[in-house]
Design a protein around this motif. Structure first.
Motif, PDB file in Angstrom:
ATOM      1  N   GLY A   1      94.006 -63.427  -0.739  1.00  0.00           N
ATOM      2  CA  GLY A   1      92.955 -64.217   0.064  1.00  0.00           C
ATOM      3  C   GLY A   1      91.847 -63.443   0.363  1.00  0.00           C
ATOM      4  N   ILE A   2      92.766 -63.284   2.220  1.00  0.00           N
ATOM      5  CA  ILE A   2      91.856 -62.703   3.307  1.00  0.00           C
ATOM      6  C   ILE A   2      91.617 -61.499   2.700  1.00  0.00           C
ATOM      7  CG2 ILE A   2      93.250 -61.252   5.122  1.00  0.00           C
ATOM      8  CD1 ILE A   2      95.017 -63.570   5.460  1.00  0.00           C
ATOM      9  N   TYR A   3      92.277 -60.274   2.231  1.00  0.00           N
ATOM     10  CA  TYR A   3      91.030 -59.330   1.598  1.00  0.00           C
ATOM     11  C   TYR A   3      89.512 -59.460   0.982  1.00  0.00           C
ATOM     12  CZ  TYR A   3      89.446 -55.400  -0.702  1.00  0.00           C
ATOM     13  OH  TYR A   3      88.594 -54.094  -1.543  1.00  0.00           O
TER      14      TYR A   3
ATOM     15  N   THR B   1      78.217 -61.980  -1.034  1.00  0.00           N
ATOM     16  CA  THR B   1      78.865 -63.045  -0.183  1.00  0.00           C
ATOM     17  C   THR B   1      79.751 -63.784   0.159  1.00  0.00           C
ATOM     18  OG1 THR B   1      77.556 -60.980   1.004  1.00  0.00           O
ATOM     19  CG2 THR B   1      78.335 -63.021   1.943  1.00  0.00           C
ATOM     20  N   ALA B   2      78.993 -65.546  -0.702  1.00  0.00           N
ATOM     21  CA  ALA B   2      79.173 -66.205  -0.651  1.00  0.00           C
ATOM     22  C   ALA B   2      80.440 -66.624  -1.374  1.00  0.00           C
ATOM     23  CB  ALA B   2      78.393 -67.545  -1.403  1.00  0.00           C
ATOM     24  N   GLY B   3      80.164 -65.843  -2.454  1.00  0.00           N
ATOM     25  CA  GLY B   3      81.577 -66.261  -3.767  1.00  0.00           C
ATOM     26  C   GLY B   3      82.811 -65.238  -4.056  1.00  0.00           C
ATOM     27  N   LEU B   4      82.603 -64.663  -2.945  1.00  0.00           N
ATOM     28  CA  LEU B   4      83.819 -63.299  -2.777  1.00  0.00           C
ATOM     29  C   LEU B   4      84.374 -64.213  -1.140  1.00  0.00           C
ATOM     30  CD1 LEU B   4      82.405 -60.143  -2.597  1.00  0.00           C
ATOM     31  CD2 LEU B   4      84.886 -60.696  -3.733  1.00  0.00           C
ATOM     32  N   VAL B   5      83.405 -65.091  -0.500  1.00  0.00           N
ATOM     33  CA  VAL B   5      84.582 -65.886   0.494  1.00  0.00           C
ATOM     34  C   VAL B   5      84.969 -67.068   0.015  1.00  0.00           C
ATOM     35  CG1 VAL B   5      83.682 -67.136   2.925  1.00  0.00           C
ATOM     36  CG2 VAL B   5      82.753 -64.271   2.548  1.00  0.00           C
ATOM     37  N   ILE B   6      83.983 -67.455  -0.026  1.00  0.00           N
ATOM     38  CA  ILE B   6      85.158 -69.063  -0.844  1.00  0.00           C
ATOM     39  C   ILE B   6      86.210 -68.724  -1.840  1.00  0.00           C
ATOM     40  CG2 ILE B   6      84.311 -71.302  -2.621  1.00  0.00           C
ATOM     41  CD1 ILE B   6      81.639 -71.105  -1.645  1.00  0.00           C
ATOM     42  N   TYR B   7      86.422 -67.308  -2.916  1.00  0.00           N
ATOM     43  CA  TYR B   7      87.247 -67.382  -3.763  1.00  0.00           C
ATOM     44  C   TYR B   7      88.507 -66.793  -2.952  1.00  0.00           C
ATOM     45  CZ  TYR B   7      89.814 -64.575  -7.189  1.00  0.00           C
ATOM     46  OH  TYR B   7      90.817 -64.694  -8.105  1.00  0.00           O
ATOM     47  N   GLY B   8      87.886 -66.011  -1.719  1.00  0.00           N
ATOM     48  CA  GLY B   8      89.337 -65.452  -0.702  1.00  0.00           C
ATOM     49  C   GLY B   8      90.290 -66.848  -0.160  1.00  0.00           C
ATOM     50  N   LEU B   9      89.079 -67.472   0.149  1.00  0.00           N
ATOM     51  CA  LEU B   9      89.658 -69.161   1.016  1.00  0.00           C
ATOM     52  C   LEU B   9      90.599 -70.039  -0.598  1.00  0.00           C
ATOM     53  CD1 LEU B   9      86.725 -70.343   2.947  1.00  0.00           C
ATOM     54  CD2 LEU B   9      88.678 -68.972   3.365  1.00  0.00           C
ATOM     55  N   LEU B  10      90.098 -70.403  -1.347  1.00  0.00           N
ATOM     56  CA  LEU B  10      90.779 -70.419  -1.958  1.00  0.00           C
ATOM     57  C   LEU B  10      92.036 -70.376  -3.016  1.00  0.00           C
ATOM     58  CD1 LEU B  10      88.029 -71.664  -5.307  1.00  0.00           C
ATOM     59  CD2 LEU B  10      89.258 -72.453  -3.843  1.00  0.00           C
TER      60      LEU B  10
ATOM     61  N   ALA C   1     108.568 -66.584  -1.639  1.00  0.00           N
ATOM     62  CA  ALA C   1     107.852 -66.545  -0.277  1.00  0.00           C
ATOM     63  C   ALA C   1     106.984 -65.338  -0.419  1.00  0.00           C
ATOM     64  CB  ALA C   1     108.606 -66.763   1.102  1.00  0.00           C
ATOM     65  N   ALA C   2     107.460 -64.075  -0.650  1.00  0.00           N
ATOM     66  CA  ALA C   2     106.637 -62.784  -0.819  1.00  0.00           C
ATOM     67  C   ALA C   2     105.848 -62.851  -1.132  1.00  0.00           C
ATOM     68  CB  ALA C   2     107.424 -61.834  -1.478  1.00  0.00           C
ATOM     69  N   GLY C   3     105.707 -64.112  -2.961  1.00  0.00           N
ATOM     70  CA  GLY C   3     104.191 -63.838  -3.507  1.00  0.00           C
ATOM     71  C   GLY C   3     103.299 -64.611  -2.852  1.00  0.00           C
ATOM     72  N   ALA C   4     103.894 -65.520  -1.621  1.00  0.00           N
ATOM     73  CA  ALA C   4     102.966 -65.964  -1.689  1.00  0.00           C
ATOM     74  C   ALA C   4     102.139 -65.411  -0.241  1.00  0.00           C
ATOM     75  CB  ALA C   4     103.354 -67.607  -0.389  1.00  0.00           C
ATOM     76  N   LEU C   5     103.426 -64.169   0.403  1.00  0.00           N
ATOM     77  CA  LEU C   5     101.755 -63.471   1.364  1.00  0.00           C
ATOM     78  C   LEU C   5     101.208 -62.715   0.877  1.00  0.00           C
ATOM     79  CD1 LEU C   5     105.681 -62.946   4.181  1.00  0.00           C
ATOM     80  CD2 LEU C   5     103.722 -64.560   4.438  1.00  0.00           C
ATOM     81  N   VAL C   6     101.629 -62.594  -0.420  1.00  0.00           N
ATOM     82  CA  VAL C   6     101.507 -60.941  -1.022  1.00  0.00           C
ATOM     83  C   VAL C   6      99.039 -61.724  -1.087  1.00  0.00           C
ATOM     84  CG1 VAL C   6     100.738 -59.994  -3.035  1.00  0.00           C
ATOM     85  CG2 VAL C   6     102.849 -60.265  -2.022  1.00  0.00           C
ATOM     86  N   LEU C   7      99.740 -63.207  -1.907  1.00  0.00           N
ATOM     87  CA  LEU C   7      98.472 -63.917  -2.303  1.00  0.00           C
ATOM     88  C   LEU C   7      97.778 -64.007  -1.098  1.00  0.00           C
ATOM     89  CD1 LEU C   7      97.120 -64.949  -4.865  1.00  0.00           C
ATOM     90  CD2 LEU C   7      98.581 -67.255  -4.582  1.00  0.00           C
ATOM     91  N   LEU C   8      98.257 -64.165  -0.229  1.00  0.00           N
ATOM     92  CA  LEU C   8      97.815 -64.914   1.226  1.00  0.00           C
ATOM     93  C   LEU C   8      97.068 -63.330   1.638  1.00  0.00           C
ATOM     94  CD1 LEU C   8      96.949 -66.784   3.701  1.00  0.00           C
ATOM     95  CD2 LEU C   8      98.314 -65.842   4.386  1.00  0.00           C
ATOM     96  N   GLY C   9      97.367 -62.353   1.644  1.00  0.00           N
ATOM     97  CA  GLY C   9      96.772 -60.835   1.990  1.00  0.00           C
ATOM     98  C   GLY C   9      95.516 -61.038   0.918  1.00  0.00           C
TER      99      GLY C   9
ATOM    100  N   ALA D   1      88.494 -62.680   1.522  1.00  0.00           N
ATOM    101  CA  ALA D   1      87.304 -63.426   2.650  1.00  0.00           C
ATOM    102  C   ALA D   1      86.652 -62.300   3.272  1.00  0.00           C
ATOM    103  CB  ALA D   1      88.018 -64.765   2.772  1.00  0.00           C
ATOM    104  N   TYR D   2      87.060 -61.566   3.653  1.00  0.00           N
ATOM    105  CA  TYR D   2      87.178 -60.119   4.389  1.00  0.00           C
ATOM    106  C   TYR D   2      86.188 -59.169   3.495  1.00  0.00           C
ATOM    107  CZ  TYR D   2      86.844 -55.362   6.557  1.00  0.00           C
ATOM    108  OH  TYR D   2      86.478 -54.459   7.488  1.00  0.00           O
ATOM    109  N   LYS D   3      86.115 -59.183   2.250  1.00  0.00           N
ATOM    110  CA  LYS D   3      85.235 -57.700   2.120  1.00  0.00           C
ATOM    111  C   LYS D   3      83.861 -58.363   1.558  1.00  0.00           C
ATOM    112  CE  LYS D   3      85.396 -55.582  -2.945  1.00  0.00           C
ATOM    113  NZ  LYS D   3      86.113 -55.523  -4.417  1.00  0.00           N
ATOM    114  N   GLY D   4      83.872 -60.106   1.456  1.00  0.00           N
ATOM    115  CA  GLY D   4      82.620 -61.050   1.635  1.00  0.00           C
ATOM    116  C   GLY D   4      81.499 -60.973   3.269  1.00  0.00           C
ATOM    117  N   TRP D   5      82.143 -61.362   3.569  1.00  0.00           N
ATOM    118  CA  TRP D   5      81.788 -61.471   5.038  1.00  0.00           C
ATOM    119  C   TRP D   5      81.486 -60.527   5.612  1.00  0.00           C
ATOM    120  CZ3 TRP D   5      80.459 -65.685   7.473  1.00  0.00           C
ATOM    121  CH2 TRP D   5      80.161 -65.897   8.493  1.00  0.00           C
ATOM    122  N   SER D   6      81.978 -59.262   5.472  1.00  0.00           N
ATOM    123  CA  SER D   6      81.496 -57.919   6.212  1.00  0.00           C
ATOM    124  C   SER D   6      80.952 -56.931   5.283  1.00  0.00           C
ATOM    125  CB  SER D   6      82.866 -57.296   6.233  1.00  0.00           C
ATOM    126  OG  SER D   6      83.907 -56.450   5.093  1.00  0.00           O
ATOM    127  N   GLY D   7      80.781 -57.344   3.873  1.00  0.00           N
ATOM    128  CA  GLY D   7      80.135 -56.240   3.394  1.00  0.00           C
ATOM    129  C   GLY D   7      80.683 -55.074   2.672  1.00  0.00           C
TER     130      GLY D   7
END
Length: 274
Positions: free
Chosen positions: A155-157, A185-194, A145-153, A159-165
């Protein structure tokens, strides 16, 4: 660090990002192929295994493996020596710890690539394998569960890194980086979502104490294909993975390292503010 050390670290960094780029070029191309034809989308391990059977494939695997070890060295040195000026406050220490952690993870991937180059097996889902091993340990479900949270973090990072520039703060301002900016930008966002999809599957595995529910990138791609308009979404995902590959290749050539590149190098972020 001496100037020679600076130059050495630059080339280690370039080799590392180049190796990551090569992996995602392969994965993105195979994902596009899966969207166009009736074939299964492949994860990272299977994609690399398929490379082994191609002409010069084994040599390419060795090169990718050494590149990933170079990426490990770069991230660890960057985290320990703080060459990117994250600082020593709480936020900076977390960022530096993240650099070291991602370096170690990529080093482990590099070692597994060496195993593939030497003829090792590519069968099985590595995410399920690791989840099963973790769940066999005391408090294993909580570790997963902790690993899932780290991976989710992560992914969010991304996606945010791409969307915010935010990634523009580390890229040198050049005609090519300006032209490729929307693709990065698109590559970072899609990778974060994956990564978020993979994190979700790990979270379900932890909740149900069932390692078979865990899946890596290959499972995430399969999930996308089973959705309505799945082949279209998979095609978009393949293009996004190629965009993420391009991001890594651009990083290899244009990344700005504050303590090495100097204060006079203009970044994309600085250009956007001017």
């Amino acid at each position: 660090m001496a100037d020679k050390s600076h130059e050495g670290l630059k080339w280690i960094m370039r080799a590392g990002y180049g190796a990551r780029g090569a992996i995602y070029v392969l994965l993105g191309a195979l994902t596009l192929l899966a969207a166009l034809k009736s074939v299964e989308a492949e994860g990272t391990k299977d994609a690399l295994a398929s490379l082994r059977d191609e002409p010069m494939g084994v040599a390419a695997l060795w090169a990718i493996g050494f590149g990933l070890l170079a990426y490990m060295v770069w991230r660890i040195v960057a985290g320990v020596a703080d060459v990117e000026d994250h600082g020593t406050d709480g936020k900076g220490l977390v960022a530096r710890a993240g650099q070291i952690t991602t370096g170690v993870i990529h080093g482990g991937i590099g070692i597994s690539v060496f195993g593939l180059a030497m003829g090792g097996s590519s069968g099985g889902d590595s995410a399920q394998d690791w989840t099963q091993k973790l769940m066999a340990m005391p408090m294993g479900r909580y570790l997963v569960a902790a690993g899932a949270l780290v991976l989710l973090g992560a992914g969010i990072y991304y996606a945010y890194k791409g969307w915010s520039g935010k990634y523009k703060e580390h890229l040198r301002d050049a005609a090519l980086t300006r032209k490729l900016d929307p693709v990065l930008t698109a590559g970072l966002v899609i990778y974060g979502l994956l990564l978020a999809v993979v994190a979700f599957s790990l979270g379900i595995a932890a909740l149900r104490a069932d390692p078979s529910q865990a899946g890596g990138l290959g499972q995430a791609l399969h999930t996308i294909r089973t959705m309505p308009f799945g082949r279209v979404l998979l095609g978009i995902t393949g293009l996004g993975l190629l965009g993420f590959a391009l991001y890594n290749l651009v990083e290899a050539a244009f990344r700005v390292i504050p303590r090495i590149s100097g204060p006079n190098v203009k970044t994309l972020a600085a250009r956007a503010m001017s």
